[in-house]
Design a protein around this motif. Structure first.
Motif, PDB file in Angstrom:
ATOM      1  N   HIS A 286      45.486 -49.651  48.399  1.00 12.67           N
ATOM      2  CA  HIS A 286      45.937 -49.247  47.894  1.00 12.67           C
ATOM      3  C   HIS A 286      46.044 -47.537  47.932  1.00 12.67           C
ATOM      4  CE1 HIS A 286      47.238 -53.734  46.645  1.00 12.67           C
ATOM      5  NE2 HIS A 286      45.791 -53.017  45.854  1.00 12.67           N
ATOM      6  N   LEU A 287      45.157 -47.513  49.368  1.00 16.93           N
ATOM      7  CA  LEU A 287      45.136 -45.837  49.322  1.00 16.93           C
ATOM      8  C   LEU A 287      46.784 -45.230  49.915  1.00 16.93           C
ATOM      9  CD1 LEU A 287      41.869 -45.316  51.671  1.00 16.93           C
ATOM     10  CD2 LEU A 287      42.953 -43.986  49.608  1.00 16.93           C
ATOM     11  N   ASN A 288      47.311 -44.367  49.184  1.00 19.03           N
ATOM     12  CA  ASN A 288      48.451 -44.528  49.867  1.00 19.03           C
ATOM     13  C   ASN A 288      48.552 -42.598  49.799  1.00 19.03           C
ATOM     14  OD1 ASN A 288      48.337 -44.011  46.954  1.00 19.03           O
ATOM     15  ND2 ASN A 288      50.294 -43.902  46.127  1.00 19.03           N
ATOM     16  N   SER A 289      47.201 -41.989  49.248  1.00 18.64           N
ATOM     17  CA  SER A 289      47.409 -40.244  49.465  1.00 18.64           C
ATOM     18  C   SER A 289      45.828 -40.127  49.738  1.00 18.64           C
ATOM     19  CB  SER A 289      48.050 -39.584  48.513  1.00 18.64           C
ATOM     20  OG  SER A 289      47.458 -39.648  47.016  1.00 18.64           O
ATOM     21  N   TYR A 290      45.604 -38.918  49.783  1.00 17.82           N
ATOM     22  CA  TYR A 290      44.349 -38.417  50.005  1.00 17.82           C
ATOM     23  C   TYR A 290      43.634 -39.056  48.529  1.00 17.82           C
ATOM     24  CZ  TYR A 290      39.766 -35.972  49.631  1.00 17.82           C
ATOM     25  OH  TYR A 290      38.697 -35.781  49.002  1.00 17.82           O
ATOM     26  N   LYS A 291      42.469 -39.810  48.384  1.00 20.64           N
ATOM     27  CA  LYS A 291      41.706 -39.698  46.893  1.00 20.64           C
ATOM     28  C   LYS A 291      39.832 -39.847  47.326  1.00 20.64           C
ATOM     29  CE  LYS A 291      45.029 -43.523  45.975  1.00 20.64           C
ATOM     30  NZ  LYS A 291      46.329 -41.955  44.582  1.00 20.64           N
ATOM     31  N   ILE A 292      39.466 -40.189  46.485  1.00 19.52           N
ATOM     32  CA  ILE A 292      38.170 -39.378  46.510  1.00 19.52           C
ATOM     33  C   ILE A 292      37.839 -41.352  45.488  1.00 19.52           C
ATOM     34  CG2 ILE A 292      35.669 -38.343  45.556  1.00 19.52           C
ATOM     35  CD1 ILE A 292      37.459 -36.348  45.029  1.00 19.52           C
ATOM     36  N   PHE A 293      36.835 -42.241  46.171  1.00 27.27           N
ATOM     37  CA  PHE A 293      36.339 -42.673  45.095  1.00 27.27           C
ATOM     38  C   PHE A 293      34.734 -42.476  44.864  1.00 27.27           C
ATOM     39  CE2 PHE A 293      34.009 -46.442  45.832  1.00 27.27           C
ATOM     40  CZ  PHE A 293      34.481 -47.569  44.906  1.00 27.27           C
ATOM     41  N   VAL A 294      34.861 -42.524  43.575  1.00 25.24           N
ATOM     42  CA  VAL A 294      33.214 -42.503  43.365  1.00 25.24           C
ATOM     43  C   VAL A 294      32.766 -43.538  42.668  1.00 25.24           C
ATOM     44  CG1 VAL A 294      32.533 -41.078  41.335  1.00 25.24           C
ATOM     45  CG2 VAL A 294      34.364 -40.359  41.961  1.00 25.24           C
ATOM     46  N   ASN A 295      31.827 -44.022  43.028  1.00 24.89           N
ATOM     47  CA  ASN A 295      31.009 -45.133  42.904  1.00 24.89           C
ATOM     48  C   ASN A 295      29.852 -44.887  41.977  1.00 24.89           C
ATOM     49  OD1 ASN A 295      29.653 -47.582  42.786  1.00 24.89           O
ATOM     50  ND2 ASN A 295      27.893 -46.748  43.813  1.00 24.89           N
ATOM     51  N   LYS A 296      30.097 -45.277  40.163  1.00 22.70           N
ATOM     52  CA  LYS A 296      29.472 -44.810  39.194  1.00 22.70           C
ATOM     53  C   LYS A 296      28.663 -45.683  39.253  1.00 22.70           C
ATOM     54  CE  LYS A 296      30.442 -42.516  35.736  1.00 22.70           C
ATOM     55  NZ  LYS A 296      28.883 -41.087  36.324  1.00 22.70           N
ATOM     56  N   SER A 297      28.507 -47.138  40.045  1.00 18.89           N
ATOM     57  CA  SER A 297      27.923 -48.786  39.831  1.00 18.89           C
ATOM     58  C   SER A 297      26.073 -47.734  40.464  1.00 18.89           C
ATOM     59  CB  SER A 297      28.410 -49.916  40.107  1.00 18.89           C
ATOM     60  OG  SER A 297      29.186 -50.279  40.189  1.00 18.89           O
ATOM     61  N   THR A 298      25.502 -48.227  39.730  1.00 19.14           N
ATOM     62  CA  THR A 298      23.784 -48.873  40.322  1.00 19.14           C
ATOM     63  C   THR A 298      23.900 -49.416  41.651  1.00 19.14           C
ATOM     64  OG1 THR A 298      23.091 -48.529  38.402  1.00 19.14           O
ATOM     65  CG2 THR A 298      21.534 -48.561  39.533  1.00 19.14           C
ATOM     66  N   VAL A 299      23.670 -48.872  42.664  1.00 14.87           N
ATOM     67  CA  VAL A 299      23.779 -48.727  44.072  1.00 14.87           C
ATOM     68  C   VAL A 299      22.349 -49.182  44.548  1.00 14.87           C
ATOM     69  CG1 VAL A 299      25.972 -50.409  43.574  1.00 14.87           C
ATOM     70  CG2 VAL A 299      25.241 -47.724  44.946  1.00 14.87           C
ATOM     71  N   PRO A 300      21.993 -49.954  45.262  1.00 13.82           N
ATOM     72  CA  PRO A 300      21.360 -50.128  46.599  1.00 13.82           C
ATOM     73  C   PRO A 300      21.549 -48.672  47.714  1.00 13.82           C
ATOM     74  CG  PRO A 300      21.073 -52.173  46.460  1.00 13.82           C
ATOM     75  CD  PRO A 300      21.922 -51.492  45.485  1.00 13.82           C
ATOM     76  N   VAL A 301      20.384 -47.823  48.092  1.00 15.42           N
ATOM     77  CA  VAL A 301      20.441 -47.008  49.025  1.00 15.42           C
ATOM     78  C   VAL A 301      21.462 -47.493  50.401  1.00 15.42           C
ATOM     79  CG1 VAL A 301      17.981 -46.811  50.330  1.00 15.42           C
ATOM     80  CG2 VAL A 301      19.349 -44.254  50.219  1.00 15.42           C
ATOM     81  N   GLY A 302      22.366 -46.740  50.398  1.00 12.91           N
ATOM     82  CA  GLY A 302      22.572 -47.188  51.729  1.00 12.91           C
ATOM     83  C   GLY A 302      24.488 -47.728  51.174  1.00 12.91           C
ATOM     84  N   THR A 303      24.514 -47.696  50.127  1.00 14.66           N
ATOM     85  CA  THR A 303      25.657 -48.609  49.460  1.00 14.66           C
ATOM     86  C   THR A 303      27.523 -47.840  49.708  1.00 14.66           C
ATOM     87  OG1 THR A 303      24.475 -50.487  48.232  1.00 14.66           O
ATOM     88  CG2 THR A 303      26.699 -50.300  48.472  1.00 14.66           C
ATOM     89  N   SER A 304      26.909 -46.737  49.519  1.00 13.34           N
ATOM     90  CA  SER A 304      28.296 -45.749  49.514  1.00 13.34           C
ATOM     91  C   SER A 304      28.312 -45.609  51.640  1.00 13.34           C
ATOM     92  CB  SER A 304      28.163 -44.406  48.953  1.00 13.34           C
ATOM     93  OG  SER A 304      27.263 -44.473  47.508  1.00 13.34           O
ATOM     94  N   HIS A 305      28.022 -45.976  51.641  1.00 15.82           N
ATOM     95  CA  HIS A 305      28.004 -45.711  53.384  1.00 15.82           C
ATOM     96  C   HIS A 305      28.316 -47.046  53.544  1.00 15.82           C
ATOM     97  CE1 HIS A 305      24.946 -42.183  52.625  1.00 15.82           C
ATOM     98  NE2 HIS A 305      26.479 -41.402  53.686  1.00 15.82           N
ATOM     99  N   LEU A 306      28.384 -48.001  53.037  1.00 15.17           N
ATOM    100  CA  LEU A 306      28.452 -49.496  53.857  1.00 15.17           C
ATOM    101  C   LEU A 306      30.156 -49.259  52.823  1.00 15.17           C
ATOM    102  CD1 LEU A 306      28.586 -52.576  54.303  1.00 15.17           C
ATOM    103  CD2 LEU A 306      27.442 -52.958  52.191  1.00 15.17           C
ATOM    104  N   MET A 307      30.572 -49.140  51.727  1.00 18.96           N
ATOM    105  CA  MET A 307      31.533 -49.151  51.126  1.00 18.96           C
ATOM    106  C   MET A 307      32.868 -48.009  52.418  1.00 18.96           C
ATOM    107  SD  MET A 307      30.191 -49.467  47.631  1.00 18.96           S
ATOM    108  CE  MET A 307      31.767 -48.692  46.013  1.00 18.96           C
ATOM    109  N   LYS A 308      32.658 -47.346  53.009  1.00 17.58           N
ATOM    110  CA  LYS A 308      33.027 -46.232  52.762  1.00 17.58           C
ATOM    111  C   LYS A 308      33.148 -47.257  54.430  1.00 17.58           C
ATOM    112  CE  LYS A 308      32.321 -41.225  54.848  1.00 17.58           C
ATOM    113  NZ  LYS A 308      32.064 -40.124  54.924  1.00 17.58           N
ATOM    114  N   GLU A 309      32.245 -48.123  55.669  1.00 17.28           N
ATOM    115  CA  GLU A 309      32.613 -48.605  55.704  1.00 17.28           C
ATOM    116  C   GLU A 309      34.402 -49.799  56.112  1.00 17.28           C
ATOM    117  OE1 GLU A 309      29.944 -50.627  58.004  1.00 17.28           O
ATOM    118  OE2 GLU A 309      28.434 -49.401  58.380  1.00 17.28           O
ATOM    119  N   ILE A 310      34.068 -50.111  54.701  1.00 18.75           N
ATOM    120  CA  ILE A 310      34.664 -51.259  54.029  1.00 18.75           C
ATOM    121  C   ILE A 310      35.595 -50.523  54.060  1.00 18.75           C
ATOM    122  CG2 ILE A 310      35.446 -53.116  52.289  1.00 18.75           C
ATOM    123  CD1 ILE A 310      31.927 -53.621  51.394  1.00 18.75           C
ATOM    124  N   ILE A 311      36.382 -49.930  52.977  1.00 21.36           N
ATOM    125  CA  ILE A 311      37.443 -49.031  52.641  1.00 21.36           C
ATOM    126  C   ILE A 311      37.526 -48.188  53.932  1.00 21.36           C
ATOM    127  CG2 ILE A 311      38.416 -46.992  51.516  1.00 21.36           C
ATOM    128  CD1 ILE A 311      35.628 -46.690  49.799  1.00 21.36           C
TER     129      ILE A 311
END
Ligand SMILES: NC(=O)c1ccc[n+]([C@@H]2O[C@H](COP(=O)([O-])OP(=O)(O)OC[C@H]3O[C@@H](n4cnc5c(N)ncnc54)[C@H](O)[C@@H]3O)[C@@H](O)[C@H]2O)c1
Length: 448
Positions: A109-134
């Protein structure tokens, strides 16, 4: 600022409401339609002191909105917080299925520049994995940034913790996103709350390391308490003597029947699992976890020493939630202790100021477990009283009334809320955790 919070549970609802209170326009999204329906009616699905008033005020001011429409909620905002759960899977790792789903929805649903802020407690490396999924689902090639912004609030004082945090941690790798996050948190920073910007992986580790350190303090003091019992010392005196050292501090040195809740148990275990993947053993944390599991059962051992055969014995329980001021039952000591007692044939009557509804759902099939709306009701003809949660209202209970109602006189205090001497004077057979029933201990213990 226009903000969307994905996941309106303990963390999401508090974060969204507090950000609205700071003047932002916030949409709280959840897939649980019943939860959103309740929130729209001004009903708060969780027990959290002060939250209801804040939700009602911000809804009235039209700064706080609730929806189940993911597309609209993402498209309308520039900052999208993800606060979905990361429960343990069967191997005790953090289950990332909700987090991955949110990344997929954000990308779609990205329709313009947005910031994805992860507040969940996630193992190291997850945010980079999320970047790949996005990136995979971002077919319109919009620009976006991913941030890790772990949450440190405590249930029961969540509003205060969000508004006055010890620190705000932002793991970020883009100057543009850093500027936006600085602006978002500026009201809290201006009020004197420190903010630190780190790389994303460090932010992810800070959250797990913080919870693991606090859990370590609890297991440490519990082991010292068990030793005090054997050696004839008093853990309250020992804890005070240790805690006055500034390098140690007095917080999290309260001995009892172990830690529970939605964070410490799962986070310590998930941290061990992540470390293992990186070929680190974390032997300290393995011991912390083992000590905690054993500690929850100490109260059962103490009870069985006094009443070896629990068949048809009437046991009163005060406190079901994992800690006071919350209705959260996740990993509560009561979930380990009550089934053990029921298995031994005990007849249990339990009271908790706010967690009974949640407990009833969990123990729905247990015929030998009853609940009462008032604390003294569960005491009638009880052979023993067990204190499992340190609710304030238990601290100043009417000891004479307790004794008159009970058939036996045994009180096992899993949270050390009573003074042993006072309990003995009031005719109880009293057991705390690591407490000395020796008369000389009274003077110092009561200073804490
Ligand atoms: N509870 C705490 O005290 C606390 C404190 C600090 C950090 N955390 C961390 O924060 C995270 C959230 O914890 P919580 O206790 O708030 O969880 P929670 O289970 O109370 O809430 C999660 C919410 O997310 C919703 N959800 C799941 N998938 C969704 C989706 N695709 N779209 C919209 N909503 C969705 C669920 O319906 C639920 O309402 C976890 O990672 C936890 O470890 C929790």
């Amino acid at each position: 600022m226009q903000i969307t919070i994905i996941g309106s549970g303990y963390v999401g609802l508090v974060t969204g409401t507090c950000l609205a209170e700071l003047g932002n326009n916030v949409i709280c999204l959840d897939i649980d339609e019943k939860k959103i329906e309740k929130l729209r009616k001004g009903e708060i699905p969780i027990y959290e002191p002060g939250l209801e008033e804040l939700v009602i005020r911000n809804v009235k001011e039209q700064r706080l909105h609730f929806t189940t429409n993911t597309k609209e909620a993402i498209e309308k905002s520039e900052i999208i917080f993800s606060a979905v759960g990361t429960p343990p899977n069967k191997n005790h790792e953090a289950d990332l299925k909700y987090v991955k789903q949110v990344a997929k929805e954000f990308g779609t649903h990205l329709n313009s520049y947005k910031i994805f802020v992860n507040k969940s407690t996630v193992p190291v490396g997850t945010s980079h994995l999320m970047k790949e999924i996005i990136n995979k689902y971002n077919t319109s090639n919009q620009q976006f940034d991913v941030i890790d912004n772990p949450e440190f609030l405590r249930e029961g004082s969540a509003i205060k913790d969000f508004m006055n945090p010890d620190r705000i941690v932002v793991g970020v790798e883009s100057i543009k996103a850093e500027k936006i996050m600085k602006k978002l948190y500026s009201p809290l920073v201006r009020a004197g709350n420190p903010i630190i910007f780190t790389d994303i992986k460090s932010a992810e580790i800070i959250k797990y390391a913080s919870n693991s350190f606090l859990a370590t303090k609890i297991s440490f003091i519990n082991e010292i308490a068990n030793f005090c019992e054997k050696a004839g010392a008093d853990i309250l005196e020992v804890a005070k003597g240790i805690g006055l050292d500034n390098r140690i501090g007095s917080k999290f040195l309260h001995a009892g029947i172990g830690y529970g809740g939605s964070c410490f148990p799962k986070d310590v275990q998930a941290f061990i699992c992540t470390a293992r993947k990186h070929k680190c053993k974390f032997e300290i944390l393995q011991a912390v976890e083992k000590t905690n599991q054993n500690q929850k059962l100490i109260i059962v051992d103490k009870l069985k020493k006094k009443i070896p055969n629990l068949k048809n014995k009437k046991i009163a329980v005060w406190g079901l939630s994992f800690k006071p001021k919350t209705d959260d039952m996740r990993e509560a000591a009561s979930l380990v202790i009550i089934p053990k007692l029921l298995k031994e044939g005990a007849l249990i009557k339990a009271f908790d100021p706010v967690a009974i509804n949640n407990a009833k759902k969990i123990f729905v099939k247990e015929k030998n477990l009853q609940f009462a709306d008032k604390p003294y009701e569960v005491l009638k003809e009880a052979d023993a009283l067990l204190i499992l949660t340190e609710w304030d209202e238990f601290r100043s209970a009417d000891l004479k009334r307790i004794n008159n109602l009970m058939q036996g006189n045994l009180v096992i205090d899993g949270r050390n809320i009573y003074d042993p001497q006072e309990m003995i004077k009031n005719g109880f057979d009293y057991e705390g955790i690591g407490r000395s029933n020796n008369l000389n201990s009274h003077k110092c213990a009561s200073n804490i």
